[in-house]
Design an enzyme around this catalytic site. Structure first.
Site, PDB file in Angstrom:
ATOM      1  N   ARG A  81      -8.621  -4.031  -2.098  1.00  0.00           N
ATOM      2  CA  ARG A  81      -8.300  -5.337  -1.530  1.00  0.00           C
ATOM      3  C   ARG A  81      -9.434  -6.334  -1.743  1.00  0.00           C
ATOM      4  O   ARG A  81      -9.285  -7.336  -2.407  1.00  0.00           O
ATOM      5  CB  ARG A  81      -7.987  -5.203  -0.043  1.00  0.00           C
ATOM      6  CG  ARG A  81      -6.780  -4.311   0.243  1.00  0.00           C
ATOM      7  CD  ARG A  81      -5.520  -4.906  -0.363  1.00  0.00           C
ATOM      8  NE  ARG A  81      -4.350  -4.124  -0.071  1.00  0.00           N
ATOM      9  CZ  ARG A  81      -3.666  -4.200   1.077  1.00  0.00           C
ATOM     10  NH1 ARG A  81      -4.047  -5.010   2.025  1.00  0.00           N
ATOM     11  NH2 ARG A  81      -2.593  -3.444   1.247  1.00  0.00           N
ATOM     12  N   ASP A 102     -11.864   0.411   6.608  1.00  0.00           N
ATOM     13  CA  ASP A 102     -11.683   0.910   7.979  1.00  0.00           C
ATOM     14  C   ASP A 102     -10.636   2.017   8.083  1.00  0.00           C
ATOM     15  O   ASP A 102     -10.370   2.523   9.168  1.00  0.00           O
ATOM     16  CB  ASP A 102     -11.387  -0.245   8.961  1.00  0.00           C
ATOM     17  CG  ASP A 102     -10.018  -0.873   8.760  1.00  0.00           C
ATOM     18  OD1 ASP A 102      -9.268  -0.468   7.847  1.00  0.00           O
ATOM     19  OD2 ASP A 102      -9.680  -1.792   9.542  1.00  0.00           O
ATOM     20  N   ASN A 106      -7.797  -7.681   9.960  1.00  0.00           N
ATOM     21  CA  ASN A 106      -7.821  -8.445   8.717  1.00  0.00           C
ATOM     22  C   ASN A 106      -7.855  -9.956   8.926  1.00  0.00           C
ATOM     23  O   ASN A 106      -7.732 -10.715   7.960  1.00  0.00           O
ATOM     24  CB  ASN A 106      -6.611  -8.086   7.842  1.00  0.00           C
ATOM     25  CG  ASN A 106      -6.558  -6.620   7.488  1.00  0.00           C
ATOM     26  OD1 ASN A 106      -5.591  -5.936   7.756  1.00  0.00           O
ATOM     27  ND2 ASN A 106      -7.626  -6.103   6.915  1.00  0.00           N
ATOM     28  N   ASN A 128       0.868  -1.182   0.000  1.00  0.00           N
ATOM     29  CA  ASN A 128       0.000   0.000   0.000  1.00  0.00           C
ATOM     30  C   ASN A 128       0.902   1.228   0.000  1.00  0.00           C
ATOM     31  O   ASN A 128       2.097   1.121   0.315  1.00  0.00           O
ATOM     32  CB  ASN A 128      -0.978  -0.034   1.201  1.00  0.00           C
ATOM     33  CG  ASN A 128      -0.266   0.169   2.526  1.00  0.00           C
ATOM     34  OD1 ASN A 128       0.481   1.141   2.711  1.00  0.00           O
ATOM     35  ND2 ASN A 128      -0.467  -0.744   3.463  1.00  0.00           N
ATOM     36  N   HIS A 176      -8.410   0.198   2.561  1.00  0.00           N
ATOM     37  CA  HIS A 176      -9.359  -0.634   3.319  1.00  0.00           C
ATOM     38  C   HIS A 176     -10.477   0.288   3.808  1.00  0.00           C
ATOM     39  O   HIS A 176     -10.202   1.430   4.198  1.00  0.00           O
ATOM     40  CB  HIS A 176      -8.701  -1.249   4.574  1.00  0.00           C
ATOM     41  CG  HIS A 176      -7.962  -2.525   4.350  1.00  0.00           C
ATOM     42  ND1 HIS A 176      -6.790  -2.823   5.030  1.00  0.00           N
ATOM     43  CD2 HIS A 176      -8.229  -3.613   3.572  1.00  0.00           C
ATOM     44  CE1 HIS A 176      -6.366  -4.019   4.663  1.00  0.00           C
ATOM     45  NE2 HIS A 176      -7.213  -4.527   3.783  1.00  0.00           N
ATOM     46  N   ALA A 226       3.099   1.222   8.048  1.00  0.00           N
ATOM     47  CA  ALA A 226       2.609   0.023   7.347  1.00  0.00           C
ATOM     48  C   ALA A 226       1.206   0.255   6.787  1.00  0.00           C
ATOM     49  O   ALA A 226       0.634  -0.631   6.149  1.00  0.00           O
ATOM     50  CB  ALA A 226       2.591  -1.172   8.301  1.00  0.00           C
ATOM     51  N   CYS A 232      -7.074  -1.110  12.843  1.00  0.00           N
ATOM     52  CA  CYS A 232      -6.420  -2.224  12.138  1.00  0.00           C
ATOM     53  C   CYS A 232      -5.767  -3.201  13.100  1.00  0.00           C
ATOM     54  O   CYS A 232      -5.624  -4.384  12.796  1.00  0.00           O
ATOM     55  CB  CYS A 232      -5.313  -1.710  11.219  1.00  0.00           C
ATOM     56  SG  CYS A 232      -5.808  -0.536   9.990  1.00  0.00           S
ATOM     57  N   ARG A 234       0.570 -11.696   2.393  1.00  0.00           N
ATOM     58  CA  ARG A 234      -0.216 -11.876   3.626  1.00  0.00           C
ATOM     59  C   ARG A 234      -0.969 -13.205   3.676  1.00  0.00           C
ATOM     60  O   ARG A 234      -1.580 -13.511   4.686  1.00  0.00           O
ATOM     61  CB  ARG A 234      -1.195 -10.688   3.811  1.00  0.00           C
ATOM     62  CG  ARG A 234      -0.470  -9.362   4.064  1.00  0.00           C
ATOM     63  CD  ARG A 234      -1.387  -8.315   4.683  1.00  0.00           C
ATOM     64  NE  ARG A 234      -1.821  -8.664   6.031  1.00  0.00           N
ATOM     65  CZ  ARG A 234      -2.653  -7.929   6.765  1.00  0.00           C
ATOM     66  NH1 ARG A 234      -3.146  -6.816   6.279  1.00  0.00           N
ATOM     67  NH2 ARG A 234      -3.013  -8.312   7.984  1.00  0.00           N
TER      68      ARG A 234
HETATM   69  N1  ARG Z   1       0.330  -3.390   5.765  1.00  0.00           N
HETATM   70  C1  ARG Z   1      -1.001  -3.877   5.936  1.00  0.00           C
HETATM   71  C2  ARG Z   1      -1.645  -4.117   4.591  1.00  0.00           C
HETATM   72  O1  ARG Z   1      -1.391  -3.329   3.705  1.00  0.00           O
HETATM   73  C3  ARG Z   1      -1.817  -2.934   6.757  1.00  0.00           C
HETATM   74  C4  ARG Z   1      -3.176  -3.457   7.071  1.00  0.00           C
HETATM   75  C5  ARG Z   1      -4.039  -2.466   7.776  1.00  0.00           C
HETATM   76  N2  ARG Z   1      -5.244  -3.054   8.176  1.00  0.00           N
HETATM   77  C6  ARG Z   1      -6.463  -2.500   8.085  1.00  0.00           C
HETATM   78  N3  ARG Z   1      -7.460  -3.124   8.589  1.00  0.00           N
HETATM   79  N4  ARG Z   1      -6.663  -1.368   7.451  1.00  0.00           N
HETATM   80  O2  ARG Z   1      -2.374  -5.056   4.372  1.00  0.00           O
END
Ligand code: ARG
Length: 272
Positions: free
Chosen positions: A139, A170, A71, A22, A168, A258, A264, A90
């Site tokens: 995503r 959230d 997640n 991201n 995302h 991140a 998150c 992931r």
């Molecule tokens: N580095 C992670 C990703 O890009 C961060 C996830 C953040 N999670 C969230 N629920 N927004 O997947």
């Protein structure tokens, strides 16, 4: 009496920036301070523990983003849909999340392996009406909202995300008690914005400015009338207070690198 909340977290033992999936992660390779990340995570945990139980998932070597338990999946009652990550980086988290939910008495619903879905990062229950907000575009796949509605039997509003910094749901929308909605309108495609406006009364919408959105103010954990966030301007704090909430700032700079903040790093395990 409402069931007391339990929040799932995962300690940042192996948290680092090891890849880029991201825009927040760009230029941050190996750039996190592990001791600071630990203090910030401990700070969030301690703040939440005043209002809920915290359950822990074990950290995993070489899976740095597993700290983002939002997640892990989407919980409703004792059912769960375990995430199917879009990025191969992931996917290794999936069996760990599956094991956690199975060991804790959740019924794992079947989900097609070819449809990416990133759990409570992209699916949020409204706190005022029986409605699930489901994000897609970066995503989670476009097919996700309809599939969630079918599997969970809950009316679902599909929201198309258009700003890669808010990849995302959230990161740009947070339902709050009493049917309030904290959100950053420009993160949504025009029609999705109109859908939000048709489902939430103007007096319940807390639209934020970009400055606050970039502090991930919408990536908030709401517990007991408290709203835990990485950051919020004075004006947003006073608007939250005006709506009856107590904003609590828990700085999370290392996790912002991140692309994640308070919400998150958590997953509510009690969703009725
Ligand atoms: N580095 C992670 C990703 O890009 C961060 C996830 C953040 N999670 C969230 N629920 N927004 O997947």
């Amino acid at each position: 009496m409402m069931t007391p909340q339990t929040v799932l977290m995962c300690p940042p033992d192996h948290f680092e920036i090891a890849y880029v999936i991201n825009p927040w992660m760009e230029g941050q390779f190996a750039n996190t301070d592990a001791a600071l990340a630990r203090r910030q995570w401990d700070g969030l945990r301690a703040a939440l523990e005043r209002h809920a139980k915290v359950a822990l998932e074990p950290p995993q070597r070489a899976l740095p983003d597993i700290v983002f338990t939002a997640n892990a999946g989407l919980v409703l009652g004792k059912k769960v849909i375990v995430s199917r990550f879009r990025s191969p980086e992931r996917r290794g988290e999936e069996p760990h999340h599956r094991a956690f939910f199975a060991d804790n008495g959740f019924e794992i619903l079947d989900w097609p392996s070819d449809i990416p879905f990133e759990g409570a990062g992209d699916a949020l229950f409204d706190r005022g009406q029986s409605l699930l907000w489901a994000g897609h575009g970066f995503r989670s796949a476009a097919a996700v909202p309809a599939l969630l509605e079918k599997l969970l039997g809950r009316k679902t509003a599909a929201l198309n995300l258009v700003d890669p910094r808010f990849y995302h749901l959230d990161t740009c929308l947070c339902p709050l008690d009493g049917g309030y909605l904290l959100y950053f309108p420009p993160a949504f495609e025009e029609r999705s914005r109109a859908l939000i406006e048709s489902l939430v009364a103007p007096s319940k919408r807390i639209a934020v400015e970009e400055e606050d959105a970039l502090k991930f103010c919408c990536n908030a954990v709401d517990l007991d009338g408290h709203v835990f966030v990485n950051g919020a301007s004075d004006s947003l704090r006073s608007r939250l207070r005006g709506a009856g909430f107590t904003p609590v700032i828990t700085p999370l700079s290392e996790f912002m690198k991140a692309g994640g903040a308070a919400k998150c790093l958590t997953l509510k395990l009690v969703e009725e």
